[in-house]
Motif scaffolding. Structure first.
Motif, PDB file in Angstrom:
ATOM      1  N   ASP A   1       0.849  -1.197   0.000  1.00  0.00           N
ATOM      2  CA  ASP A   1       0.000   0.000   0.000  1.00  0.00           C
ATOM      3  C   ASP A   1       0.885   1.247   0.000  1.00  0.00           C
ATOM      4  O   ASP A   1       1.135   1.865   1.037  1.00  0.00           O
ATOM      5  CB  ASP A   1      -0.924  -0.019   1.224  1.00  0.00           C
ATOM      6  CG  ASP A   1      -2.082   0.972   1.092  1.00  0.00           C
ATOM      7  OD1 ASP A   1      -1.942   1.944   0.301  1.00  0.00           O
ATOM      8  OD2 ASP A   1      -3.108   0.768   1.753  1.00  0.00           O
ATOM      9  N   ARG A   2       1.340   1.603  -1.180  1.00  0.00           N
ATOM     10  CA  ARG A   2       2.286   2.725  -1.312  1.00  0.00           C
ATOM     11  C   ARG A   2       1.657   4.035  -0.863  1.00  0.00           C
ATOM     12  O   ARG A   2       2.298   4.854  -0.191  1.00  0.00           O
ATOM     13  CB  ARG A   2       2.759   2.819  -2.759  1.00  0.00           C
ATOM     14  CG  ARG A   2       3.682   3.992  -3.025  1.00  0.00           C
ATOM     15  CD  ARG A   2       4.192   3.973  -4.444  1.00  0.00           C
ATOM     16  NE  ARG A   2       4.954   5.182  -4.762  1.00  0.00           N
ATOM     17  CZ  ARG A   2       5.599   5.366  -5.909  1.00  0.00           C
ATOM     18  NH1 ARG A   2       5.574   4.442  -6.840  1.00  0.00           N
ATOM     19  NH2 ARG A   2       6.266   6.492  -6.119  1.00  0.00           N
ATOM     20  N   GLN A   3       0.420   4.265  -1.228  1.00  0.00           N
ATOM     21  CA  GLN A   3      -0.229   5.537  -0.876  1.00  0.00           C
ATOM     22  C   GLN A   3      -0.344   5.700   0.629  1.00  0.00           C
ATOM     23  O   GLN A   3      -0.053   6.775   1.171  1.00  0.00           O
ATOM     24  CB  GLN A   3      -1.613   5.614  -1.527  1.00  0.00           C
ATOM     25  CG  GLN A   3      -1.572   5.837  -3.030  1.00  0.00           C
ATOM     26  CD  GLN A   3      -2.965   6.072  -3.593  1.00  0.00           C
ATOM     27  OE1 GLN A   3      -3.963   5.650  -3.006  1.00  0.00           O
ATOM     28  NE2 GLN A   3      -3.041   6.745  -4.734  1.00  0.00           N
TER      29      GLN A   3
ATOM     30  N   SER B   1       9.828   9.075  -0.585  1.00  0.00           N
ATOM     31  CA  SER B   1       9.723   8.339  -1.849  1.00  0.00           C
ATOM     32  C   SER B   1      10.238   6.920  -1.638  1.00  0.00           C
ATOM     33  O   SER B   1      11.140   6.689  -0.828  1.00  0.00           O
ATOM     34  CB  SER B   1      10.555   9.025  -2.937  1.00  0.00           C
ATOM     35  OG  SER B   1      10.081  10.328  -3.160  1.00  0.00           O
ATOM     36  N   PRO B   2       9.676   5.938  -2.374  1.00  0.00           N
ATOM     37  CA  PRO B   2      10.121   4.551  -2.186  1.00  0.00           C
ATOM     38  C   PRO B   2      11.564   4.354  -2.646  1.00  0.00           C
ATOM     39  O   PRO B   2      11.998   4.960  -3.634  1.00  0.00           O
ATOM     40  CB  PRO B   2       9.144   3.738  -3.039  1.00  0.00           C
ATOM     41  CG  PRO B   2       8.590   4.697  -4.037  1.00  0.00           C
ATOM     42  CD  PRO B   2       8.571   6.029  -3.352  1.00  0.00           C
ATOM     43  N   LEU B   3      12.281   3.516  -1.930  1.00  0.00           N
ATOM     44  CA  LEU B   3      13.651   3.167  -2.301  1.00  0.00           C
ATOM     45  C   LEU B   3      13.649   2.273  -3.533  1.00  0.00           C
ATOM     46  O   LEU B   3      14.448   2.445  -4.452  1.00  0.00           O
ATOM     47  CB  LEU B   3      14.325   2.453  -1.127  1.00  0.00           C
ATOM     48  CG  LEU B   3      15.748   1.933  -1.331  1.00  0.00           C
ATOM     49  CD1 LEU B   3      16.702   3.099  -1.555  1.00  0.00           C
ATOM     50  CD2 LEU B   3      16.182   1.100  -0.125  1.00  0.00           C
ATOM     51  N   THR B   4      12.732   1.283  -3.564  1.00  0.00           N
ATOM     52  CA  THR B   4      12.594   0.390  -4.706  1.00  0.00           C
ATOM     53  C   THR B   4      11.253  -0.326  -4.604  1.00  0.00           C
ATOM     54  O   THR B   4      10.589  -0.285  -3.562  1.00  0.00           O
ATOM     55  CB  THR B   4      13.742  -0.643  -4.756  1.00  0.00           C
ATOM     56  OG1 THR B   4      13.669  -1.392  -5.974  1.00  0.00           O
ATOM     57  CG2 THR B   4      13.692  -1.603  -3.582  1.00  0.00           C
ATOM     58  N   LYS B   5      10.869  -0.964  -5.697  1.00  0.00           N
ATOM     59  CA  LYS B   5       9.621  -1.733  -5.735  1.00  0.00           C
ATOM     60  C   LYS B   5       9.959  -3.184  -6.047  1.00  0.00           C
ATOM     61  O   LYS B   5      10.717  -3.463  -6.969  1.00  0.00           O
ATOM     62  CB  LYS B   5       8.675  -1.172  -6.795  1.00  0.00           C
ATOM     63  CG  LYS B   5       7.335  -1.885  -6.878  1.00  0.00           C
ATOM     64  CD  LYS B   5       6.367  -1.172  -7.810  1.00  0.00           C
ATOM     65  CE  LYS B   5       6.788  -1.298  -9.252  1.00  0.00           C
ATOM     66  NZ  LYS B   5       5.792  -0.711 -10.187  1.00  0.00           N
ATOM     67  N   VAL B   6       9.395  -4.104  -5.286  1.00  0.00           N
ATOM     68  CA  VAL B   6       9.722  -5.524  -5.393  1.00  0.00           C
ATOM     69  C   VAL B   6       8.494  -6.290  -5.872  1.00  0.00           C
ATOM     70  O   VAL B   6       7.379  -6.022  -5.424  1.00  0.00           O
ATOM     71  CB  VAL B   6      10.175  -6.083  -4.027  1.00  0.00           C
ATOM     72  CG1 VAL B   6      10.580  -7.543  -4.140  1.00  0.00           C
ATOM     73  CG2 VAL B   6      11.307  -5.247  -3.456  1.00  0.00           C
ATOM     74  N   SER B   7       8.709  -7.239  -6.779  1.00  0.00           N
ATOM     75  CA  SER B   7       7.635  -8.140  -7.212  1.00  0.00           C
ATOM     76  C   SER B   7       7.720  -9.394  -6.360  1.00  0.00           C
ATOM     77  O   SER B   7       8.670 -10.176  -6.484  1.00  0.00           O
ATOM     78  CB  SER B   7       7.793  -8.495  -8.688  1.00  0.00           C
ATOM     79  OG  SER B   7       7.642  -7.356  -9.494  1.00  0.00           O
ATOM     80  N   ALA B   8       6.735  -9.598  -5.488  1.00  0.00           N
ATOM     81  CA  ALA B   8       6.770 -10.734  -4.560  1.00  0.00           C
ATOM     82  C   ALA B   8       5.356 -11.223  -4.289  1.00  0.00           C
ATOM     83  O   ALA B   8       4.468 -10.429  -3.985  1.00  0.00           O
ATOM     84  CB  ALA B   8       7.441 -10.338  -3.244  1.00  0.00           C
TER      85      ALA B   8
ATOM     86  N   LEU C   1       2.361  -9.569  -5.901  1.00  0.00           N
ATOM     87  CA  LEU C   1       2.082  -8.179  -5.551  1.00  0.00           C
ATOM     88  C   LEU C   1       3.291  -7.307  -5.858  1.00  0.00           C
ATOM     89  O   LEU C   1       4.428  -7.777  -5.863  1.00  0.00           O
ATOM     90  CB  LEU C   1       1.750  -8.056  -4.056  1.00  0.00           C
ATOM     91  CG  LEU C   1       0.525  -8.814  -3.540  1.00  0.00           C
ATOM     92  CD1 LEU C   1       0.482  -8.752  -2.017  1.00  0.00           C
ATOM     93  CD2 LEU C   1      -0.757  -8.231  -4.124  1.00  0.00           C
ATOM     94  N   ASP C   2       3.041  -6.030  -6.112  1.00  0.00           N
ATOM     95  CA  ASP C   2       4.107  -5.038  -6.212  1.00  0.00           C
ATOM     96  C   ASP C   2       4.246  -4.380  -4.848  1.00  0.00           C
ATOM     97  O   ASP C   2       3.339  -3.686  -4.384  1.00  0.00           O
ATOM     98  CB  ASP C   2       3.785  -3.990  -7.278  1.00  0.00           C
ATOM     99  CG  ASP C   2       3.904  -4.556  -8.686  1.00  0.00           C
ATOM    100  OD1 ASP C   2       4.690  -5.496  -8.876  1.00  0.00           O
ATOM    101  OD2 ASP C   2       3.202  -4.064  -9.589  1.00  0.00           O
ATOM    102  N   VAL C   3       5.386  -4.627  -4.203  1.00  0.00           N
ATOM    103  CA  VAL C   3       5.589  -4.181  -2.829  1.00  0.00           C
ATOM    104  C   VAL C   3       6.677  -3.112  -2.814  1.00  0.00           C
ATOM    105  O   VAL C   3       7.730  -3.284  -3.442  1.00  0.00           O
ATOM    106  CB  VAL C   3       5.998  -5.357  -1.927  1.00  0.00           C
ATOM    107  CG1 VAL C   3       6.026  -4.926  -0.464  1.00  0.00           C
ATOM    108  CG2 VAL C   3       5.046  -6.531  -2.117  1.00  0.00           C
ATOM    109  N   THR C   4       6.431  -2.019  -2.113  1.00  0.00           N
ATOM    110  CA  THR C   4       7.420  -0.941  -2.056  1.00  0.00           C
ATOM    111  C   THR C   4       8.216  -0.991  -0.760  1.00  0.00           C
ATOM    112  O   THR C   4       7.699  -1.349   0.306  1.00  0.00           O
ATOM    113  CB  THR C   4       6.757   0.446  -2.170  1.00  0.00           C
ATOM    114  OG1 THR C   4       5.760   0.575  -1.152  1.00  0.00           O
ATOM    115  CG2 THR C   4       6.117   0.627  -3.529  1.00  0.00           C
ATOM    116  N   ILE C   5       9.502  -0.645  -0.888  1.00  0.00           N
ATOM    117  CA  ILE C   5      10.380  -0.503   0.269  1.00  0.00           C
ATOM    118  C   ILE C   5      10.679   0.985   0.446  1.00  0.00           C
ATOM    119  O   ILE C   5      11.167   1.635  -0.477  1.00  0.00           O
ATOM    120  CB  ILE C   5      11.701  -1.274   0.069  1.00  0.00           C
ATOM    121  CG1 ILE C   5      11.431  -2.777  -0.080  1.00  0.00           C
ATOM    122  CG2 ILE C   5      12.656  -1.023   1.239  1.00  0.00           C
ATOM    123  CD1 ILE C   5      12.668  -3.587  -0.417  1.00  0.00           C
TER     124      ILE C   5
END
Length: 524
Positions: free
Chosen positions: A485-487, A502-509, A512-516
């Motif tokens: 839930d990036r927002q 701002s997100p450091l990176t986005k991971v596909s796991a 789902l697209d998960v943001t760090i």
């Protein structure tokens, strides 16, 4: 443990995910001595799930318990469910007791279902059975599941005990070019670990893959310590990408290169073959089956996807196709690690990457063992992040909280093998029992609200957590979050005073697209 609790846990083991099921089965197997009568009742009961659960418990102790083996053999002759009969055959084979072969042959002669016949044949092959009745040998020239099973069983001349001894031996990685597989999006964090071990620079030919050419012996030794990669593969052969090529010839050349770089493979091994995705599952299966047979014929190795030594793969990159391989006997930082999980648990390699995200800016000053540094995971689940943190920094401290008592119990069990200092308690992530400024790092796999629902909205939950993180962190400390839930997390971080969110990176796991996100509490 009383009879009712034993039965309750057995039923629970049939309803949970794989990792948790294995943990429960292991726990039940330790208690089974005083509950053998109960297991015998359960395996004869009306509930097929309970019967299957009982089979798995007995399977774990059949090699050391004659009674467990006899219960399995007795049930095999009367079990009405096809899948359970197949599990019974596999459980009996796992006992390694060759004297039961005659009973399995008798059952095979009575059996009418072809898939159970195939399972019984594989079980006999695993036990090293050789005196096959003539009518079963006739299947060697036919097609179908029974024929496939006969071919594998006849090729499997050595008993299971010998095969498992070979599998337990460490094998050295050969020199050459290596490919590293990891979760797509973790590239910048995997690179941090590579830099720490003086590996690189890596080539990023495809999302989720790094290539390091011509590794030295020192670099090869470093691969045993990596925790952010899912697996490392040695390149046997690479060719320029082309729509058509002789795939059999490519595998011939690749196998030759493997035997040249790792002569021990000539002693024999088992393998699993994987190929790139194809338009239909049938197309994929036909090509895998055909190629697997070809590899068996040309190398003398045995195809065994369920218990293999060698993971053999054909992978496609933008400019090349490559045949790569890895030996499961290569030394690894994870070794035989096996941990229970809770729903929506984070993958260990992702957890390790989050730890590197937290310490990246302090890698030059932090002790190699992390001495004096305190990590807090306020939503620790089964303790995966804590485990990775203490594996990377064994002199650091880790504190884990979770609102679930069950999660804390699993964390305690998972962290028990680690001698490093850690503390685990139940608590709400929004109201942590910690003093102001007591943590150097906070890393949290936040509840997404997707697989496991919670009563508050993500926006409300995250906002209250972010405010608590500001209080608990020391000045200059780092917060790392992991959520789909990036927002909600961006709103929460900004509301707590972090302008750069701002997100450091986005991971596909996990589909789902998960943001760090990574933010630092300002110095005064």
């Amino acid at each position: 443990m009383n009879k009712e609790k034993f039965r309750e846990l057995l039923i629970e083991s049939t309803q949970v995910d794989l990792h948790l099921r294995k943990a429960l089965e292991k726990r039940l197997a330790k208690e089974v001595g005083q509950h053998m009568d109960s297991l015998e009742e359960m395996i004869a009961g009306d509930d097929v799930r309970v019967r299957r659960g009982a089979v798995e418990i007995l399977r774990r102790i059949a090699s050391a318990s004659d009674r467990a083996l006899q219960i399995l053999l007795k049930r095999l002759s009367v079990e009405p469910d096809v899948k359970t009969r197949r599990r019974l055959a596999a459980a009996i084979a796992d006992s390694g007791q060759t004297e039961v072969s005659s009973a399995l042959v008798e059952q095979l002669e009575r059996e009418e279902h072809i898939f159970v016949q195939a399972s019984l044949i594989l079980a006999l092959g695993k036990l090293g059975f050789k005196d096959w009745p003539a009518r079963w040998l006739e299947f060697l020239g036919r097609k179908g599941p029974v024929a496939e099973a006969m071919r594998k069983a006849v090729q499997s001349s050595a008993p299971t005990a010998e095969a498992s001894t070979l599998f337990d031996e460490n094998r050295p990685r050969p020199r050459g070019t290596f490919l590293f597989q990891f979760y797509t999006g973790l590239e910048p964090l995997v690179e941090i670990e590579f830099q720490q071990h003086k590996l690189g620079p890596a080539q990023n030919e495809k999302p989720g893959w790094f290539i390091l050419p011509d590794l030295t012996d020192t670099a090869l030794a470093s691969l045993e310590q990596l925790r952010t990669v899912i697996a490392d593969y040695c390149m046997a052969l690479s060719v320029a990408a082309a729509p058509i090529y002789d795939i059999n010839a490519l595998f011939d050349e690749a196998i030759g290169a493997m035997l040249n770089s790792a002569p021990y493979l000539s002693e024999g091994c088992t393998f699993r073959l994987s190929l790139p995705m194809m338009p239909t599952r049938d197309d994929y299966r036909k090509l895998v089956v055909g190629l697997s047979r070809y590899v068996e014929q040309t190398s003398g190795w045995r195809n065994n996807p369920s218990n293999y030594d060698i993971d053999l793969r054909l992978v496609q990159f933008s400019q090349m196709h490559a045949i790569i391989w890895r030996d499961r006997r290569w030394p690894s930082s994870r070794g035989g690690e096996s941990r229970a999980v809770v729903p929506a648990s984070i993958h260990p390699t992702v957890a390790a990457a989050l730890c590197f995200a937290a310490v990246e800016r302090e890698l030059t000053t932090i002790s190699s063992k992390g001495e004096g540094k305190v990590l807090v995971d306020p939503c620790c689940g089964a303790g995966t992040i804590l485990y990775e943190w203490l594996s990377l920094f064994p002199r650091a401290q880790a504190i884990g909280y979770d609102i679930s008592e069950r999660a804390i119990e699993l964390s305690r069990a998972n962290l028990a093998p680690i001698a490093a200092k850690h503390e685990l308690r139940t608590a709400d992530m929004r109201r942590l029992p910690l003093k102001d400024g007591s943590a150097d790092f906070i890393i949290c796999n936040l509840p997404f609200g997707v697989r496991v629902k919670h009563k508050d909205s993500n926006r409300t939950l995250y906002r209250e957590f972010a405010a608590e993180a500001v209080r608990v962190l020391r000045h200059g400390g780092w917060l790392v979050t992991y959520t789909s839930d990036r927002q909600a997390i961006t709103y929460a971080l900004r509301a707590a005073g972090w302008k750069s969110a701002s997100p450091l990176t986005k991971v596909s796991a996990g589909g789902l697209d998960v943001t760090i996100h990574r933010v630092q509490k300002p110095y005064i």
